[in-house]
Enzyme design. Structure first.
Site, mmCIF file in Angstrom:
data_model
loop_
_atom_site.group_PDB
_atom_site.id
_atom_site.type_symbol
_atom_site.label_atom_id
_atom_site.label_comp_id
_atom_site.label_asym_id
_atom_site.label_seq_id
_atom_site.Cartn_x
_atom_site.Cartn_y
_atom_site.Cartn_z
ATOM 1 N N PHE A 140 -7.277 18.597 -25.448
ATOM 2 C CA PHE A 140 -8.032 17.362 -25.672
ATOM 3 C C PHE A 140 -9.364 17.469 -24.932
ATOM 4 O O PHE A 140 -9.506 18.257 -24.010
ATOM 5 C CB PHE A 140 -7.226 16.149 -25.188
ATOM 6 C CG PHE A 140 -7.936 14.853 -25.493
ATOM 7 C CD1 PHE A 140 -8.116 14.439 -26.802
ATOM 8 C CD2 PHE A 140 -8.450 14.062 -24.472
ATOM 9 C CE1 PHE A 140 -8.801 13.270 -27.085
ATOM 10 C CE2 PHE A 140 -9.131 12.883 -24.754
ATOM 11 C CZ PHE A 140 -9.306 12.478 -26.057
ATOM 12 N N ASP A 141 -10.364 16.675 -25.340
ATOM 13 C CA ASP A 141 -11.720 16.882 -24.785
ATOM 14 C C ASP A 141 -11.787 16.697 -23.271
ATOM 15 O O ASP A 141 -12.502 17.426 -22.599
ATOM 16 C CB ASP A 141 -12.768 16.028 -25.511
ATOM 17 C CG ASP A 141 -12.502 14.548 -25.443
ATOM 18 O OD1 ASP A 141 -11.342 14.179 -25.250
ATOM 19 O OD2 ASP A 141 -13.447 13.758 -25.594
ATOM 20 N N HIS A 194 -19.711 12.995 -27.044
ATOM 21 C CA HIS A 194 -19.504 12.046 -28.153
ATOM 22 C C HIS A 194 -19.435 10.588 -27.695
ATOM 23 O O HIS A 194 -19.718 9.684 -28.458
ATOM 24 C CB HIS A 194 -18.275 12.431 -28.991
ATOM 25 C CG HIS A 194 -16.968 12.087 -28.365
ATOM 26 N ND1 HIS A 194 -16.491 12.733 -27.258
ATOM 27 C CD2 HIS A 194 -16.044 11.160 -28.674
ATOM 28 C CE1 HIS A 194 -15.324 12.219 -26.933
ATOM 29 N NE2 HIS A 194 -15.030 11.269 -27.762
ATOM 30 N N ALA A 250 0.613 12.859 -23.379
ATOM 31 C CA ALA A 250 0.158 11.519 -23.765
ATOM 32 C C ALA A 250 1.035 10.892 -24.862
ATOM 33 O O ALA A 250 1.348 9.708 -24.811
ATOM 34 C CB ALA A 250 -1.298 11.582 -24.213
ATOM 35 N N TYR A 254 0.845 -1.205 0.000
ATOM 36 C CA TYR A 254 0.000 0.000 0.000
ATOM 37 C C TYR A 254 0.876 1.250 0.000
ATOM 38 O O TYR A 254 0.615 2.210 -0.728
ATOM 39 C CB TYR A 254 -0.913 -0.005 1.228
ATOM 40 C CG TYR A 254 -1.989 1.049 1.163
ATOM 41 C CD1 TYR A 254 -3.274 0.737 0.725
ATOM 42 C CD2 TYR A 254 -1.722 2.380 1.517
ATOM 43 C CE1 TYR A 254 -4.264 1.704 0.650
ATOM 44 C CE2 TYR A 254 -2.698 3.354 1.438
ATOM 45 C CZ TYR A 254 -3.980 3.019 1.006
ATOM 46 O OH TYR A 254 -4.947 3.980 0.928
ATOM 47 N N LYS A 293 -0.980 5.685 -23.831
ATOM 48 C CA LYS A 293 -0.474 5.921 -25.190
ATOM 49 C C LYS A 293 1.035 5.645 -25.188
ATOM 50 O O LYS A 293 1.460 4.508 -25.305
ATOM 51 C CB LYS A 293 -0.762 7.363 -25.630
ATOM 52 C CG LYS A 293 -2.214 7.623 -25.976
ATOM 53 C CD LYS A 293 -3.028 8.009 -24.788
ATOM 54 C CE LYS A 293 -4.390 8.534 -25.112
ATOM 55 N NZ LYS A 293 -5.224 8.681 -23.925
ATOM 56 N N ASP A 297 0.596 18.377 -21.630
ATOM 57 C CA ASP A 297 -0.241 17.186 -21.715
ATOM 58 C C ASP A 297 0.555 16.236 -22.598
ATOM 59 O O ASP A 297 0.648 16.416 -23.811
ATOM 60 C CB ASP A 297 -1.598 17.532 -22.326
ATOM 61 C CG ASP A 297 -2.449 16.290 -22.583
ATOM 62 O OD1 ASP A 297 -1.936 15.172 -22.440
ATOM 63 O OD2 ASP A 297 -3.631 16.450 -22.932
HETATM 64 N N1 F0G Z 1 -4.673 14.079 -23.354
HETATM 65 C C1 F0G Z 1 -4.635 13.639 -24.625
HETATM 66 C C2 F0G Z 1 -3.841 14.386 -25.641
HETATM 67 C C3 F0G Z 1 -5.331 12.488 -24.983
HETATM 68 O O1 F0G Z 1 -5.295 12.074 -26.252
HETATM 69 C C4 F0G Z 1 -6.065 11.801 -23.989
HETATM 70 C C5 F0G Z 1 -6.822 10.603 -24.309
HETATM 71 C C6 F0G Z 1 -6.065 12.284 -22.668
HETATM 72 C C7 F0G Z 1 -5.349 13.429 -22.393
HETATM 73 C C8 F0G Z 1 -6.817 11.598 -21.569
HETATM 74 O O2 F0G Z 1 -6.194 10.424 -21.199
HETATM 75 O O3 F0G Z 1 -7.793 8.580 -21.764
HETATM 76 O O4 F0G Z 1 -5.908 8.221 -20.180
HETATM 77 O O5 F0G Z 1 -7.832 9.602 -19.509
HETATM 78 N N2 F0G Z 1 -7.074 10.268 -25.484
HETATM 79 C C9 F0G Z 1 -7.727 9.055 -25.923
HETATM 80 C C10 F0G Z 1 -7.911 9.121 -27.411
HETATM 81 C C11 F0G Z 1 -8.960 8.691 -25.179
HETATM 82 O O6 F0G Z 1 -8.593 8.263 -27.942
HETATM 83 O O7 F0G Z 1 -7.339 10.021 -28.053
HETATM 84 P P1 F0G Z 1 -6.977 9.148 -20.648
#
Ligand code: F0G
Length: 458
Positions: free
Chosen positions: A124-125, A449, A216, A72, A257, A214
């Site tokens: 990102f969304d 979406h 990813a 833990y 990713k 960000d």
């Molecule tokens: N930032 C970027 C640039 C992303 O592409 C994503 C996720 C996230 C943050 C959020 O990360 O999914 O681990 O919570 N993108 C995926 C996509 C879902 O299909 O592009 P997460």
């Protein structure tokens, strides 16, 4: 004879996939309310929905899973991960989370207040969602070139430094930090140049602001810097990563990713105050400091994944496959965001289905057509994903309308790419017969979406 290029790995384990008939797919899609997120994966032949958490782990990663420390507090796997992150990014402080949006939730809970403005390049969304749900504003400062899909410029993901400076000149007191997404997913997996990152840093310093990446797909971004920015052609990916992150104060990461794992994320920073502040939200939202949202074994696999994916051969194999598919589309004349980005092809639906009005979501119609054609699942990164303006509640039609075809890491072969390309060509050949799009039957107030219910028109 010069030897052709081939993958930098061989396959040790496989998973069967299954084809279906058009009649079956018509029924399944109807049952899913014409939203491909509602399909069962066994009803998909080739899945290009996302490159997130869908890659194949290596034998080294699976071996590392067996060594995970599930304590833990104080787990050895956490320290292995922390050391790897420090080596790649230079950041001293690490907070693990269960995925990228959780990292955003924890960090923004500390940094973002009502009325704040967070400028960046095509948030990102989930990033936008975590800003807007706090009644703050995400201002997109991406370069205008990103909107013109046919323009070939090497770093279409860049921040427009003039736009950024305008925001700061006007509202610096409301800006908690600048966010730079590497690579810029929403603009088409497009990279951000080192020169641009330096420029952002300079402006941030001028106004006393912090910069969060960000991250990813940071490793793919580093690959493009090596290939396209002459200054970096002889640098290793790890050297490039170190320099990129030297221009940031911290990062959020979706490890699904470029971490090469199926689940995971983290926050890393060089600042103790950010760490101390975010820590207070990590514990109630995610978990204790040395696991956050992750199993010990998953942290162990992530440490190996981060190390593997910051090696040139791995990235070259990946990007070359995406380029292979792009070349096929060039042969068929199918328009996509050029030059092809890191993780996906973004088909320009506005150009393909040019008879469908914006209000009927052309990219969603293209997504549906491709699935019906061959069981290939892409996803809409366009007007549906753009959500409504939080103030006016109007649809946001200002950006691009893409069908995104993500390529999973180490998962499909070039034969699968050939199938995707042929399916797209078949849809493209009958594009003039497709004149109507879709209508929204039900939508969520935010990030619609994923769950939107649709009805095809015509
Ligand atoms: N930032 C970027 C640039 C992303 O592409 C994503 C996720 C996230 C943050 C959020 O990360 O999914 O681990 O919570 N993108 C995926 C996509 C879902 O299909 O592009 P997460």
């Amino acid at each position: 004879m010069e030897l052709p290029f081939a993958e930098s790995w061989k396959i040790k384990m496989v998973e069967p996939i299954r084809k279906s008939t058009r009649e079956e797919r018509e029924q399944w899609l109807k049952d899913a309310d014409y939203n491909v997120f509602g399909l069962r994966s066994e009803h998909v032949y080739i899945d290009c929905l996302t490159d997130s958490g869908t890659g194949a782990m290596s034998d080294r990663q699976w071996a590392a899973m067996m060594t995970g420390d599930e304590s833990y507090a104080g787990a050895r796997s956490f320290y292995e991960l922390k050391d790897t992150i420090k080596r790649i990014t230079g950041f001293d402080y690490v907070l693990p989370t269960h995925q990228g949006r959780a990292a955003e939730n924890v960090l923004f809970s500390f940094l973002v207040k009502e009325g704040d403005i967070v400028p960046g390049n095509s948030h990102f969304d989930t990033t936008k969602g975590h800003i807007e749900s706090r009644k703050a504003f995400a201002i997109d400062c991406t370069v205008d070139e990103a909107k013109n899909t046919q323009l070939e410029v090497p770093f279409k993901g860049n921040v427009d430094l003039n736009k950024l400076e305008e925001v700061l000149k006007k509202d610096a007191d409301k800006v908690p930090f600048i966010i730079v997404t590497i690579t810029n997913n929403t603009a088409g997996g497009q990279p951000v140049s080192m020169e641009n990152l330096r420029g952002v840093r300079k402006i941030a310093d001028k106004y006393g602001k912090r910069v969060i990446f960000d991250s990813a797909r940071f490793a793919e971004n580093a690959y493009f810097i090596k290939m396209r920015e002459p200054e970096f052609k002889d640098k290793t990916i790890k050297e490039i990563c170190r320099e990129m992150f030297s221009y940031a104060d911290g990062m959020t990461m979706s490890s699904k990713k470029d971490g090469l794992v199926n689940m995971g994320g983290f926050i890393a920073t060089k600042w103790e105050d950010i760490y101390e502040g975010a820590k207070l939200f990590l514990i109630p939202f995610e978990g204790f400091l040395t696991y956050g949202g992750m199993n010990g074994r998953d942290m162990a696999a992530l440490a190996v994944g981060l190390d593997e994916n910051t090696e040139f051969d791995m990235l070259q194999t990946r990007i070359k496959q995406v380029e292979y598919l792009a070349k096929k589309l060039d042969e068929y004349g199918i328009p996509y965001q050029r030059p092809v980005g890191g993780h996906a092809l973004f088909i320009d639906a506005d150009k393909v289905l040019d008879r469908i009005p914006k209000e009927e979501f052309p990219a969603q119609r293209l997504t549906i057509e491709l699935y019906l054609e061959a069981g290939v699942r892409g996803c809409e990164i366009g007007y549906l994903l753009a959500d409504r303006d939080p103030v006016t509640r109007e649809n946001r039609f200002g950006g691009n309308d893409f069908l995104r075809l993500c390529i999973c890491r180490r998962t499909y072969t070039d034969n699968h790419m050939d199938v995707i390309a042929a399916a797209l060509k078949n849809v493209y050949d009958r594009r003039h017969e497709i004149t109507r799009g879709v209508e929204i039957v039900w939508e969520a107030p935010l990030m619609r979406h994923f769950t939107v219910k649709l009805k095809p028109l015509g």
